[in-house]
Design a protein around this motif. Sequence first.
Motif, mmCIF file in Angstrom:
data_model
loop_
_atom_site.group_PDB
_atom_site.id
_atom_site.type_symbol
_atom_site.label_atom_id
_atom_site.label_comp_id
_atom_site.label_asym_id
_atom_site.label_seq_id
_atom_site.Cartn_x
_atom_site.Cartn_y
_atom_site.Cartn_z
ATOM 1 N N CYS A 36 -7.191 -17.126 -33.426
ATOM 2 C CA CYS A 36 -8.608 -17.198 -33.817
ATOM 3 C C CYS A 36 -9.005 -18.122 -35.054
ATOM 4 O O CYS A 36 -7.928 -18.475 -35.594
ATOM 5 C CB CYS A 36 -8.878 -15.624 -34.226
ATOM 6 S SG CYS A 36 -7.829 -14.994 -35.602
ATOM 7 N N PRO A 37 -10.269 -17.998 -35.338
ATOM 8 C CA PRO A 37 -10.370 -18.675 -36.567
ATOM 9 C C PRO A 37 -9.868 -18.184 -37.831
ATOM 10 O O PRO A 37 -9.906 -16.820 -38.044
ATOM 11 C CB PRO A 37 -11.984 -18.787 -36.719
ATOM 12 C CG PRO A 37 -12.550 -18.492 -35.249
ATOM 13 C CD PRO A 37 -11.396 -17.546 -34.609
ATOM 14 N N ASP A 38 -9.262 -18.768 -38.916
ATOM 15 C CA ASP A 38 -8.702 -18.358 -39.946
ATOM 16 C C ASP A 38 -9.681 -17.709 -40.994
ATOM 17 O O ASP A 38 -10.730 -18.279 -41.053
ATOM 18 C CB ASP A 38 -7.818 -19.282 -40.640
ATOM 19 C CG ASP A 38 -6.822 -18.659 -41.460
ATOM 20 O OD1 ASP A 38 -6.664 -17.360 -41.533
ATOM 21 O OD2 ASP A 38 -5.902 -19.357 -41.995
ATOM 22 N N ARG A 39 -9.321 -16.539 -41.229
ATOM 23 C CA ARG A 39 -10.398 -15.999 -42.551
ATOM 24 C C ARG A 39 -9.357 -14.747 -42.969
ATOM 25 O O ARG A 39 -8.349 -14.406 -42.681
ATOM 26 C CB ARG A 39 -11.513 -15.396 -41.710
ATOM 27 C CG ARG A 39 -11.371 -14.354 -40.608
ATOM 28 C CD ARG A 39 -12.720 -13.683 -40.328
ATOM 29 N NE ARG A 39 -12.999 -12.774 -40.818
ATOM 30 C CZ ARG A 39 -14.029 -11.811 -40.457
ATOM 31 N NH1 ARG A 39 -14.647 -11.997 -39.438
ATOM 32 N NH2 ARG A 39 -14.432 -10.779 -41.296
ATOM 33 N N PRO A 40 -9.662 -14.239 -44.462
ATOM 34 C CA PRO A 40 -9.030 -13.312 -44.731
ATOM 35 C C PRO A 40 -9.255 -11.893 -44.111
ATOM 36 O O PRO A 40 -10.208 -11.707 -43.488
ATOM 37 C CB PRO A 40 -9.752 -13.082 -46.148
ATOM 38 C CG PRO A 40 -10.425 -14.442 -46.578
ATOM 39 C CD PRO A 40 -10.876 -14.847 -45.087
ATOM 40 N N GLY A 41 -8.271 -11.152 -44.254
ATOM 41 C CA GLY A 41 -8.250 -9.863 -43.705
ATOM 42 C C GLY A 41 -7.520 -9.629 -42.164
ATOM 43 O O GLY A 41 -7.633 -8.601 -41.812
ATOM 44 N N GLY A 70 -9.338 -23.557 -40.715
ATOM 45 C CA GLY A 70 -8.270 -23.744 -39.569
ATOM 46 C C GLY A 70 -8.318 -22.654 -38.275
ATOM 47 O O GLY A 70 -9.170 -21.808 -38.542
ATOM 48 N N LEU A 71 -7.259 -22.950 -37.669
ATOM 49 C CA LEU A 71 -6.797 -21.991 -36.694
ATOM 50 C C LEU A 71 -5.567 -20.819 -37.214
ATOM 51 O O LEU A 71 -4.840 -21.540 -37.903
ATOM 52 C CB LEU A 71 -6.466 -22.270 -35.461
ATOM 53 C CG LEU A 71 -7.894 -23.205 -34.658
ATOM 54 C CD1 LEU A 71 -7.159 -23.627 -33.397
ATOM 55 C CD2 LEU A 71 -8.982 -22.058 -34.353
ATOM 56 N N PHE A 72 -5.845 -19.570 -36.838
ATOM 57 C CA PHE A 72 -4.749 -18.724 -37.245
ATOM 58 C C PHE A 72 -4.095 -18.181 -36.050
ATOM 59 O O PHE A 72 -4.554 -17.812 -35.030
ATOM 60 C CB PHE A 72 -5.328 -17.540 -38.013
ATOM 61 C CG PHE A 72 -4.509 -16.568 -38.360
ATOM 62 C CD1 PHE A 72 -3.538 -16.805 -39.386
ATOM 63 C CD2 PHE A 72 -4.057 -15.315 -37.820
ATOM 64 C CE1 PHE A 72 -2.934 -15.697 -40.084
ATOM 65 C CE2 PHE A 72 -3.437 -14.318 -38.093
ATOM 66 C CZ PHE A 72 -2.420 -14.744 -39.366
ATOM 67 N N PHE A 73 -2.795 -18.101 -36.057
ATOM 68 C CA PHE A 73 -2.033 -17.845 -34.966
ATOM 69 C C PHE A 73 -1.042 -16.573 -35.351
ATOM 70 O O PHE A 73 -0.387 -16.565 -36.654
ATOM 71 C CB PHE A 73 -0.899 -18.964 -34.283
ATOM 72 C CG PHE A 73 -1.873 -20.120 -33.934
ATOM 73 C CD1 PHE A 73 -2.351 -20.210 -32.728
ATOM 74 C CD2 PHE A 73 -2.236 -21.189 -34.662
ATOM 75 C CE1 PHE A 73 -3.253 -21.123 -32.014
ATOM 76 C CE2 PHE A 73 -3.035 -22.066 -34.573
ATOM 77 C CZ PHE A 73 -3.359 -22.260 -32.976
ATOM 78 N N MET A 74 -0.860 -15.510 -34.576
ATOM 79 C CA MET A 74 0.041 -14.479 -34.883
ATOM 80 C C MET A 74 0.899 -13.794 -33.866
ATOM 81 O O MET A 74 0.281 -13.849 -32.644
ATOM 82 C CB MET A 74 -0.770 -13.579 -35.413
ATOM 83 C CG MET A 74 -0.406 -12.414 -36.201
ATOM 84 S SD MET A 74 -1.234 -11.119 -37.209
ATOM 85 C CE MET A 74 -0.116 -10.031 -37.939
ATOM 86 N N ARG A 75 1.957 -13.470 -34.018
ATOM 87 C CA ARG A 75 2.804 -12.518 -33.052
ATOM 88 C C ARG A 75 3.175 -11.546 -33.610
ATOM 89 O O ARG A 75 4.147 -11.781 -34.562
ATOM 90 C CB ARG A 75 4.015 -13.757 -32.361
ATOM 91 C CG ARG A 75 4.902 -12.928 -31.404
ATOM 92 C CD ARG A 75 6.030 -13.838 -31.119
ATOM 93 N NE ARG A 75 6.942 -13.025 -29.951
ATOM 94 C CZ ARG A 75 7.798 -12.211 -30.051
ATOM 95 N NH1 ARG A 75 8.202 -11.965 -31.562
ATOM 96 N NH2 ARG A 75 8.712 -11.778 -29.405
#
Length: 310
Positions: A36-41, A70-75
Amino acid sequence: MAEEHVEFRVITPKVQQALLAQQTRLRDRARLLISCPDRPGIVAAVSQFLYQQGANIVQSDQHSTDPSSGLFFMRIEFELPNLGAHWDELTGRFAEVARTFQMTWRFNRAHVPKRMAVFVSKEEHCLLELLWQWQSGDLYADLVMVVSNHPDAGATVAPLGIPFYHIPVTPETKKDAEAKQLALLASHKVDLVVLARYMQILSGDFVRQYPNRIINIHHSFLPAFIGRNPYARAYQRGVKLIGATAHYVTEDLDEGPIIEQDVQRVDHRDEVEDLKRIGRQIERTVLVRAVKWHLEDRILTYNNRTIVFR
């Protein structure tokens, strides 16, 4: 609701035991992949959501291409007692969190093995490594078939109870051969296709059926020596390092998202056959790593690149 028990095909008792042990261990475990788009929280919201559902996070990885724009990636890998009974509610409730952060996301049950097909030609070293890792339980997958344009590998897979399909390919029969292959993949509900030194170029029509679900091993450290005979061309160039690259297959030959690479040093004493011998060992280990990471939902792709949470 996701199924609570997965039936493996009829295979040797040793392999069956290894796979069932893995299945039991992973019964209440799931993985969540997010981009997703990076942002706090984001991390706080996802962690709080899972906590509220009674889940325990056992592994968490994240990456941002640029924290400001930028883009945020998480697993995230987590465990939840009696996961199957909560699955529909869990995934349904998360949709609200996902909308808030404009997420592309998916949950996967860890105990449900991906259905894998291996394509091979005459050289079997990569196939043999995949089979060994699978038999030991280190590759948790349902290996539903091996497909080859030559008959040689049939004797290798037969003792393991793996269906083997010999489909010859010539320039004149290529279209019909691919139609047969695609029909087999569809009938066996294959999730992942592994090209274990399958020395045929797949058509665009074939590749489009399995986006980011076909893994190839190229016997070169891409982007160097794309195409055929890379070891001979590397020898002619006098390289001091040779390598191998595992990547997702796209319509552009050997230019799909790179998953894993490795190299080994060589010198002027090594002939072409020496490079091939050394390269075979690199190829088999690089391919197994890439396949394992895919099976464990560790790979996210964007802009012809990969994020690999090892």
